[in-house]
Design a protein around this motif. Structure first.
Motif, PDB file in Angstrom:
ATOM      1  N   ALA A 191     -26.777  29.636 -30.336  1.00 48.52           N
ATOM      2  CA  ALA A 191     -27.797  30.571 -30.247  1.00 48.52           C
ATOM      3  C   ALA A 191     -27.795  31.108 -31.467  1.00 48.52           C
ATOM      4  O   ALA A 191     -29.386  31.230 -31.870  1.00 48.52           O
ATOM      5  N   ARG A 192     -26.975  31.289 -32.296  1.00 47.00           N
ATOM      6  CA  ARG A 192     -27.035  31.849 -33.592  1.00 47.00           C
ATOM      7  C   ARG A 192     -27.696  30.692 -34.435  1.00 47.00           C
ATOM      8  O   ARG A 192     -28.527  31.076 -35.403  1.00 47.00           O
ATOM      9  N   ARG A 193     -27.324  29.509 -34.424  1.00 44.85           N
ATOM     10  CA  ARG A 193     -27.862  28.422 -35.402  1.00 44.85           C
ATOM     11  C   ARG A 193     -29.487  28.220 -34.802  1.00 44.85           C
ATOM     12  O   ARG A 193     -30.205  28.237 -35.800  1.00 44.85           O
ATOM     13  N   THR A 194     -29.844  28.385 -33.415  1.00 44.08           N
ATOM     14  CA  THR A 194     -31.215  28.422 -33.165  1.00 44.08           C
ATOM     15  C   THR A 194     -31.935  29.407 -33.796  1.00 44.08           C
ATOM     16  O   THR A 194     -33.059  29.293 -34.267  1.00 44.08           O
ATOM     17  N   GLU A 195     -31.255  30.825 -33.740  1.00 49.37           N
ATOM     18  CA  GLU A 195     -32.189  31.910 -34.277  1.00 49.37           C
ATOM     19  C   GLU A 195     -32.548  31.461 -35.674  1.00 49.37           C
ATOM     20  O   GLU A 195     -33.365  31.925 -36.468  1.00 49.37           O
ATOM     21  N   ALA A 196     -31.506  31.154 -36.385  1.00 52.13           N
ATOM     22  CA  ALA A 196     -31.529  30.859 -37.945  1.00 52.13           C
ATOM     23  C   ALA A 196     -32.642  29.747 -38.249  1.00 52.13           C
ATOM     24  O   ALA A 196     -33.400  29.941 -39.474  1.00 52.13           O
ATOM     25  N   ASP A 197     -32.487  28.717 -37.341  1.00 52.39           N
ATOM     26  CA  ASP A 197     -33.621  27.528 -37.627  1.00 52.39           C
ATOM     27  C   ASP A 197     -34.911  28.362 -37.447  1.00 52.39           C
ATOM     28  O   ASP A 197     -36.226  27.870 -38.169  1.00 52.39           O
ATOM     29  N   LYS A 236     -17.940  30.337 -26.619  1.00 50.29           N
ATOM     30  CA  LYS A 236     -17.757  30.516 -28.074  1.00 50.29           C
ATOM     31  C   LYS A 236     -18.974  29.641 -28.630  1.00 50.29           C
ATOM     32  O   LYS A 236     -19.588  29.819 -29.490  1.00 50.29           O
ATOM     33  N   GLU A 237     -18.898  28.144 -28.127  1.00 48.20           N
ATOM     34  CA  GLU A 237     -19.660  27.137 -28.345  1.00 48.20           C
ATOM     35  C   GLU A 237     -21.303  27.813 -28.108  1.00 48.20           C
ATOM     36  O   GLU A 237     -22.015  27.516 -29.330  1.00 48.20           O
ATOM     37  N   ARG A 238     -21.496  28.464 -27.030  1.00 49.62           N
ATOM     38  CA  ARG A 238     -22.887  28.729 -26.742  1.00 49.62           C
ATOM     39  C   ARG A 238     -23.372  29.868 -27.787  1.00 49.62           C
ATOM     40  O   ARG A 238     -24.630  29.662 -27.933  1.00 49.62           O
ATOM     41  N   VAL A 239     -22.486  30.775 -28.077  1.00 50.99           N
ATOM     42  CA  VAL A 239     -22.958  31.992 -29.076  1.00 50.99           C
ATOM     43  C   VAL A 239     -23.292  31.059 -30.151  1.00 50.99           C
ATOM     44  O   VAL A 239     -24.288  31.561 -30.925  1.00 50.99           O
ATOM     45  N   LEU A 240     -22.616  30.205 -30.757  1.00 52.34           N
ATOM     46  CA  LEU A 240     -22.586  29.761 -32.101  1.00 52.34           C
ATOM     47  C   LEU A 240     -24.082  28.805 -32.212  1.00 52.34           C
ATOM     48  O   LEU A 240     -24.728  29.007 -32.971  1.00 52.34           O
TER      49      LEU A 240
END
Length: 452
Positions: A265-271, A259-263
């Motif tokens: 990755a989502r933050r990295t894509e948003a940045d 779950k932490e890795r997925v979150l």
């Protein structure tokens, strides 16, 4: 006297001229079939006269020929097959001459006409009470009564009385006994054989896993769960409970890591999308080419494929044909070489089939052996069967007497898990009620949408 003679002569002259005109009037045309017809008419001003004087002789002749064929052969000849109309006679019929009707001078024409019987069956005015089955259009008295009741028509009851359709049960509602009630008791739901349209279908004999399970309904508790247990048994039970809890923690931590890795990755894509991270931007196609154009350097354009000439296409086709011939030759050689190894292949195939059958038998034996211990840990449907909780007390919580004993576990949970493990009920999980959250919706008033 002379005047009267002249008048009479003139009168006679007029009458003769009228008779001569009537004598020249053409006769009415008659149809070939025999129906009256008036095909020649000087005027067709109205629709009625036009329809009456249409020439239909060719159609009437064709229809009369078809009716004659139906009288002789039962149906029109163009509806019959060629096998029914033609035959190849290679031998000839010696009895044909005797079967042909002879010419008779004494037989009257009327008798010949009456002797001709039509192949079409005669029309019956009313059905006879013979052994023939009734047609599909026949309506039974029960159906007729039901239709009259649905249509709210007057019906005759007992003693020739008229039944009122407004009474209870006399309207359009179906008050009779249904077919399911009439056929009740004739069908056994739990029987192994099922009859479908006169054919008995035997149910497959699939063993139920419940028959192979050999665990008791109430399992004997471990010796370390006693109020005054042995030290070794208590230590073993504590170790077992510790291993189960450690395994649960590992599984939960594993899910948390995913779950932490997925979150992350989502933050990295948003940045990256916002452009806040340096060095992680991907060049878009065409950006480098534009910079090189601005610098004045030469840009290498991709070379477009040139269309082949006829000579080049023929050469390529020849090469492909040679390759196919080489491949076919190699396959033929391999096939001829495999003929000598048929016995070896047969032995290896038999050995493979035997090994496969042995592996299947061993797997079935393992499954049966595992089924004897119950369905604990196996997945059935959407959920997995629970393995049960290990109820154990710590050393400082143990009481050496029954007076100070504290109950552990839950009897209802134990019985529920035991029934799942013995395949008496399907595995379930508790479904907790969720509190309904009211979603707030912000709406801007119409008066504030347009302001100056």
């Amino acid at each position: 006297m002379a005047v009267t003679k002249a008048k009479s002569a003139s009168t006679s002259g007029t009458t003769t001229t009228k008779l001569s005109k009537d004598s020249k009037k053409p006769k009415a045309a008659t149809s070939v079939v025999g129906a009256p017809a008036q095909h020649k008419q000087t005027s067709r001003k109205g629709k009625k006269a036009w329809r009456k004087n249409v020439d239909l002789e060719d159609m009437e002749e064709t229809l009369e020929d078809i009716r004659g064929e139906e009288r002789l052969f039962g149906t029109a000849l163009h509806h019959k097959k060629d096998e029914d109309l033609f035959m190849v006679d290679s031998k000839g019929d010696e009895k044909l001459r005797k079967a042909l009707p002879k010419f008779s001078t004494s037989r009257l024409t009327s008798h010949k006409i009456l002797a001709q019987r039509s192949a079409i069956p005669a029309v019956v005015s009313r059905p006879t009470s013979s052994g023939k089955k009734r047609s599909a259009a026949h309506v039974s008295s029960t159906d007729k009564d039901r239709l009259l009741r649905i249509g709210k028509k007057a019906r005759r009851g007992p003693l020739n009385s008229i039944v009122d359709h407004d009474q209870f049960g006399e309207g359009s509602a179906v008050m009779e006994v249904s077919e399911a009630v009439k056929l009740s008791g004739k069908y056994d739901v739990w029987s192994g054989e099922v009859e479908v349209e006169g054919v008995k279908v035997k149910a497959p004999n699939v063993p139920h896993p419940r028959n192979a399970i050999a665990i008791p309904a109430i399992a004997t508790p471990h010796a370390g769960a006693s109020y005054n247990p042995d030290v070794a048994a208590h230590t073993e039970l504590l170790r077992t409970a510790h291993e189960l809890e450690e395994q649960r923690l590992k599984e939960s931590m594993k899910g948390q890591d995913v779950k932490e890795r997925v979150l992350a990755a989502r933050r990295t894509e948003a940045d990256i999308a916002s452009g806040g991270v340096d060095g992680m931007l991907i060049d878009k196609p065409g950006e480098g080419v534009e910079e090189e154009d601005e610098a004045g350097e030469e840009v290498v354009k991709p070379k477009m494929p040139v269309r082949k000439t006829k000579q080049q296409r023929r050469k390529a086709e020849k090469l492909r044909a040679e390759k196919r011939a080489l491949v076919e030759r190699a396959l033929r050689k391999r096939l001829l070489a495999s003929v000598d190894t048929v016995k070896t292949l047969r032995k290896s195939t038999d050995a493979t089939l035997a090994a496969r059958a042995q592996a299947i038998a061993e797997r079935r034996a393992r499954v049966q052996e595992q089924l004897q211990k119950g369905l604990a840990g196996q997945r059935l449907g959407k959920h997995r069967v629970q393995e049960g909780e290990v109820d154990v007390q710590l050393g400082e919580d143990l009481s050496e007497s029954l007076r100070g004993l504290r109950p552990e576990g839950n009897l209802f949970r134990d019985r529920f898990v035991s029934m799942q493990q013995r395949a008496l009920i399907e595995p379930r999980v508790p479904v907790l009620p969720k509190k309904r959250r009211a979603q707030t919706k912000e709406v801007e008033k119409y008066a504030w949408k347009r302001f100056e």
